[in-house]
Design a protein around this motif. Structure first.
Motif, PDB file in Angstrom:
ATOM      1  N   ALA A  38       0.905  -0.975  -0.092  1.00 58.53           N
ATOM      2  CA  ALA A  38       0.010   0.160   0.036  1.00 58.53           C
ATOM      3  C   ALA A  38       0.878   1.094  -0.013  1.00 58.53           C
ATOM      4  N   LEU A  39       1.960   1.237   0.905  1.00 58.49           N
ATOM      5  CA  LEU A  39       2.898   2.234   0.822  1.00 58.49           C
ATOM      6  C   LEU A  39       3.534   2.609  -0.514  1.00 58.49           C
ATOM      7  N   THR A  40       4.029   1.523  -1.082  1.00 58.11           N
ATOM      8  CA  THR A  40       4.461   1.554  -2.459  1.00 58.11           C
ATOM      9  C   THR A  40       3.528   2.297  -3.409  1.00 58.11           C
ATOM     10  N   ASP A  41       2.318   1.807  -3.412  1.00 55.85           N
ATOM     11  CA  ASP A  41       1.378   2.334  -4.367  1.00 55.85           C
ATOM     12  C   ASP A  41       1.192   3.653  -4.104  1.00 55.85           C
ATOM     13  N   THR A  42       1.031   4.052  -2.739  1.00 59.61           N
ATOM     14  CA  THR A  42       0.639   5.450  -2.388  1.00 59.61           C
ATOM     15  C   THR A  42       1.906   6.429  -2.886  1.00 59.61           C
ATOM     16  N   ASP A  43       3.202   5.775  -2.809  1.00 55.33           N
ATOM     17  CA  ASP A  43       4.386   6.594  -3.323  1.00 55.33           C
ATOM     18  C   ASP A  43       4.240   6.671  -4.865  1.00 55.33           C
ATOM     19  N   ALA A  44       3.874   5.817  -5.474  1.00 55.36           N
ATOM     20  CA  ALA A  44       3.581   5.865  -7.050  1.00 55.36           C
ATOM     21  C   ALA A  44       2.603   7.215  -7.377  1.00 55.36           C
ATOM     22  N   VAL A  45       1.383   6.936  -6.592  1.00 53.68           N
ATOM     23  CA  VAL A  45       0.484   8.003  -7.065  1.00 53.68           C
ATOM     24  C   VAL A  45       0.886   9.521  -6.619  1.00 53.68           C
ATOM     25  N   ILE A  46       1.608   9.583  -5.467  1.00 53.64           N
ATOM     26  CA  ILE A  46       2.124  10.956  -5.137  1.00 53.64           C
ATOM     27  C   ILE A  46       3.152  11.497  -6.285  1.00 53.64           C
ATOM     28  N   ASP A  47       4.198  10.544  -6.428  1.00 55.37           N
ATOM     29  CA  ASP A  47       5.112  10.692  -7.551  1.00 55.37           C
ATOM     30  C   ASP A  47       4.477  11.207  -8.736  1.00 55.37           C
ATOM     31  N   GLY A  48       3.364  10.414  -9.086  1.00 57.67           N
ATOM     32  CA  GLY A  48       2.746  10.601 -10.495  1.00 57.67           C
ATOM     33  C   GLY A  48       2.458  12.118 -10.539  1.00 57.67           C
ATOM     34  N   TYR A  49       1.949  12.659  -9.639  1.00 54.58           N
ATOM     35  CA  TYR A  49       1.564  14.068  -9.379  1.00 54.58           C
ATOM     36  C   TYR A  49       2.637  15.172  -9.322  1.00 54.58           C
ATOM     37  N   LEU A  50       3.697  14.842  -8.329  1.00 55.01           N
ATOM     38  CA  LEU A  50       4.737  15.582  -8.390  1.00 55.01           C
ATOM     39  C   LEU A  50       5.849  15.700  -9.251  1.00 55.01           C
ATOM     40  N   ALA A  51       5.832  14.630 -10.262  1.00 50.79           N
ATOM     41  CA  ALA A  51       6.902  14.633 -11.090  1.00 50.79           C
ATOM     42  C   ALA A  51       7.081  15.943 -12.086  1.00 50.79           C
ATOM     43  N   GLY A  52       5.928  16.360 -12.570  1.00 52.68           N
ATOM     44  CA  GLY A  52       5.909  17.271 -13.411  1.00 52.68           C
ATOM     45  C   GLY A  52       6.360  18.635 -13.077  1.00 52.68           C
ATOM     46  N   ARG A  53       6.257  18.646 -11.467  1.00 58.32           N
ATOM     47  CA  ARG A  53       6.658  20.032 -10.917  1.00 58.32           C
ATOM     48  C   ARG A  53       8.054  20.070 -10.061  1.00 58.32           C
TER      49      ARG A  53
END
Length: 142
Positions: free
Chosen positions: A40-55
């Motif tokens: 769950a933490l790995t999935d959570t990190d992936a979601v957050i990274d997906g949004y933060l990666a562009g900025r």
């Protein structure tokens, strides 16, 4: 590096809830399944990274409190194998909305030096070119 740790989830949501969500043994073992939490933490990190990666340049050097809070809301939602409690589902939706605002630049994270450099232009650019119609070449039309 994960944005949050198991202990942060225990502190916020309680050990009993985490046991209920992660103990999938038959018969139940009565302990938190750290493997389920890690997924769950790995999935959570992936979601957050997906949004933060562009900025922001990833990985972040440190986890801002806002990101940790959003990660906790997303992780507890992802730990639910079935429908989540309405409060947890609402917190998840708000967390995703906050990540969208971070991605759009409406919310800025207090992490120094990680925002990618901009192109330098932050508005409308105009080009002053020669006008094809002037009073001199419009003689007789005006």
């Amino acid at each position: 590096m994960s944005y949050i740790a198991l202990q942060q989830l225990i502190d916020r949501f309680g050990e009993r809830l985490l046991i209920q969500l992660t103990d999938r043994d038959n018969p139940p073992s009565g302990v938190i399944d750290e493997g389920v939490v890690a997924r769950a933490l790995t999935d959570t990190d992936a979601v957050i990274d997906g949004y933060l990666a562009g900025r922001y340049a990833l990985p972040l050097a440190e986890t801002p409190p806002l990101v940790a809070d959003l990660a906790q809301a997303i992780a507890i939602y992802k730990l639910h194998p079935y429908a989540a409690d309405p409060k947890i589902a609402e917190d998840y939706k708000e967390a995703i909305a906050s990540l969208k605002r971070i991605s759009d630049g409406v919310i800025r994270l207090p992490v120094a030096g990680v925002e990618p450099e901009s192109s330098g232009s932050s508005g409308v650019q105009t080009i002053d070119r020669e006008r094809p119609l002037t009073p001199e070449n419009m003689t007789g039309f005006i």
